[in-house]
Design a protein around this motif. Structure first.
Motif, mmCIF file in Angstrom:
data_model
loop_
_atom_site.group_PDB
_atom_site.id
_atom_site.type_symbol
_atom_site.label_atom_id
_atom_site.label_comp_id
_atom_site.label_asym_id
_atom_site.label_seq_id
_atom_site.Cartn_x
_atom_site.Cartn_y
_atom_site.Cartn_z
ATOM 1 N N GLY A 92 0.821 -1.210 0.000
ATOM 2 C CA GLY A 92 0.000 0.000 0.000
ATOM 3 C C GLY A 92 0.855 1.260 0.000
ATOM 4 O O GLY A 92 0.549 2.225 -0.694
ATOM 5 N N MET A 93 1.951 1.237 0.753
ATOM 6 C CA MET A 93 2.857 2.392 0.785
ATOM 7 C C MET A 93 3.514 2.613 -0.574
ATOM 8 O O MET A 93 3.900 3.736 -0.895
ATOM 9 C CB MET A 93 3.927 2.214 1.867
ATOM 10 N N SER A 94 3.624 1.553 -1.372
ATOM 11 C CA SER A 94 4.223 1.714 -2.703
ATOM 12 C C SER A 94 3.327 2.553 -3.619
ATOM 13 O O SER A 94 3.772 2.978 -4.685
ATOM 14 C CB SER A 94 4.527 0.351 -3.333
ATOM 15 N N LEU A 95 2.099 2.821 -3.208
ATOM 16 C CA LEU A 95 1.183 3.688 -3.959
ATOM 17 C C LEU A 95 1.371 5.165 -3.612
ATOM 18 O O LEU A 95 0.700 6.022 -4.181
ATOM 19 C CB LEU A 95 -0.267 3.288 -3.679
ATOM 20 N N ARG A 96 2.288 5.461 -2.714
ATOM 21 C CA ARG A 96 2.497 6.836 -2.235
ATOM 22 C C ARG A 96 2.664 7.827 -3.380
ATOM 23 O O ARG A 96 1.981 8.849 -3.432
ATOM 24 C CB ARG A 96 3.705 6.875 -1.307
ATOM 25 N N GLU A 97 3.591 7.563 -4.281
ATOM 26 C CA GLU A 97 3.862 8.514 -5.368
ATOM 27 C C GLU A 97 2.652 8.680 -6.282
ATOM 28 O O GLU A 97 2.389 9.782 -6.773
ATOM 29 C CB GLU A 97 5.089 8.081 -6.167
ATOM 30 N N ILE A 98 1.910 7.602 -6.494
ATOM 31 C CA ILE A 98 0.706 7.671 -7.321
ATOM 32 C C ILE A 98 -0.344 8.558 -6.652
ATOM 33 O O ILE A 98 -0.946 9.423 -7.294
ATOM 34 C CB ILE A 98 0.142 6.261 -7.586
ATOM 35 N N LEU A 99 -0.550 8.364 -5.361
ATOM 36 C CA LEU A 99 -1.538 9.163 -4.636
ATOM 37 C C LEU A 99 -1.127 10.629 -4.573
ATOM 38 O O LEU A 99 -1.965 11.520 -4.728
ATOM 39 C CB LEU A 99 -1.748 8.589 -3.232
ATOM 40 N N LEU A 100 0.165 10.888 -4.378
ATOM 41 C CA LEU A 100 0.646 12.268 -4.363
ATOM 42 C C LEU A 100 0.465 12.913 -5.736
ATOM 43 O O LEU A 100 0.089 14.092 -5.833
ATOM 44 C CB LEU A 100 2.112 12.321 -3.931
ATOM 45 N N LEU A 102 -1.839 12.089 -7.962
ATOM 46 C CA LEU A 102 -3.278 12.322 -8.114
ATOM 47 C C LEU A 102 -3.704 13.576 -7.366
ATOM 48 O O LEU A 102 -4.501 14.374 -7.868
ATOM 49 C CB LEU A 102 -4.080 11.121 -7.619
ATOM 50 N N LYS A 103 -3.171 13.763 -6.163
ATOM 51 C CA LYS A 103 -3.511 14.965 -5.400
ATOM 52 C C LYS A 103 -3.016 16.214 -6.110
ATOM 53 O O LYS A 103 -3.744 17.203 -6.221
ATOM 54 C CB LYS A 103 -2.934 14.911 -3.995
ATOM 55 N N ALA A 104 -1.791 16.189 -6.606
ATOM 56 C CA ALA A 104 -1.238 17.353 -7.311
ATOM 57 C C ALA A 104 -2.073 17.664 -8.548
ATOM 58 O O ALA A 104 -2.403 18.831 -8.809
ATOM 59 C CB ALA A 104 0.220 17.095 -7.699
ATOM 60 N N TRP A 105 -2.445 16.634 -9.287
ATOM 61 C CA TRP A 105 -3.271 16.841 -10.475
ATOM 62 C C TRP A 105 -4.630 17.411 -10.073
ATOM 63 O O TRP A 105 -5.148 18.333 -10.695
ATOM 64 C CB TRP A 105 -3.441 15.529 -11.239
ATOM 65 N N GLY A 106 -5.216 16.851 -9.019
ATOM 66 C CA GLY A 106 -6.504 17.338 -8.541
ATOM 67 C C GLY A 106 -6.442 18.774 -8.064
ATOM 68 O O GLY A 106 -7.345 19.576 -8.334
ATOM 69 N N ASP A 107 -5.365 19.133 -7.352
ATOM 70 C CA ASP A 107 -5.199 20.522 -6.911
ATOM 71 C C ASP A 107 -5.138 21.462 -8.107
ATOM 72 O O ASP A 107 -5.727 22.543 -8.095
ATOM 73 C CB ASP A 107 -3.919 20.678 -6.080
ATOM 74 N N GLU A 108 -4.435 21.037 -9.147
ATOM 75 C CA GLU A 108 -4.256 21.874 -10.332
ATOM 76 C C GLU A 108 -5.534 22.001 -11.155
ATOM 77 O O GLU A 108 -5.774 23.016 -11.796
ATOM 78 C CB GLU A 108 -3.145 21.289 -11.200
ATOM 79 N N HIS A 109 -6.378 20.966 -11.116
ATOM 80 C CA HIS A 109 -7.553 20.942 -11.989
ATOM 81 C C HIS A 109 -8.879 20.873 -11.230
ATOM 82 O O HIS A 109 -9.881 20.435 -11.788
ATOM 83 C CB HIS A 109 -7.459 19.755 -12.951
ATOM 84 N N MET A 110 -8.891 21.327 -9.995
ATOM 85 C CA MET A 110 -10.105 21.281 -9.176
ATOM 86 C C MET A 110 -11.264 22.011 -9.841
ATOM 87 O O MET A 110 -12.421 21.634 -9.680
ATOM 88 C CB MET A 110 -9.830 21.880 -7.802
#
Length: 126
Positions: A92-100, A102-110
């Motif tokens: 699950g921790m190996s998904l860290r970069e993917i989740l980060l 996704l958050k960065a993309w979401g912040d940029e395109h909210m």
């Protein structure tokens, strides 16, 4: 009627992206994973408070699937009332970069949330 356990694995995925999405597919899974990534360990009720629109049944199902797939760890403490905590496994921790990402993309395109993107703005993969 609920879907069969691991029904998404009845056939081999067409590509690695399909395999990854097959594990993370679920309306609430990425949100659950984000909270566990940022807060490390949470009890069921704490997760439910952070995701107020999820039903108890749906949250239970999503947590069970993530546990079955080895993404989260469920720790049950033998006490009354029972105490159950959830945390990310190393997988699950190996998904860290993917989740980060996704958050960065979401912040940029909210601002796109709930809007239909015109075809002229759609980008084809290269």
């Amino acid at each position: 009627m609920s879907k069969a356990k691991h029904s998404r694995f009845n056939c081999s995925p067409g590509c690695a992206v399909e395999a990854a999405i097959g594990i993370l597919d679920g309306k609430w899974k990425s949100i659950i994973l984000w909270h566990l990534l940022t807060e490390h360990t949470l009890r069921f009720g704490e997760i439910r408070k952070r995701i107020p629109n999820v039903t108890q049944r749906m949250l239970t199902n999503q947590l069970r699937e993530l546990e079955e797939d080895g993404i989260i760890h469920r720790e049950v403490y033998p006490q009354v009332p029972p105490k159950v905590e959830y945390s990310l496994t190393p997988l699950g921790m190996s998904l860290r970069e993917i989740l980060l990402a996704l958050k960065a993309w979401g912040d940029e395109h909210m601002d796109l949330y709930g809007q239909v993107m015109p075809q002229s703005q759609a980008i084809e993969p290269t």
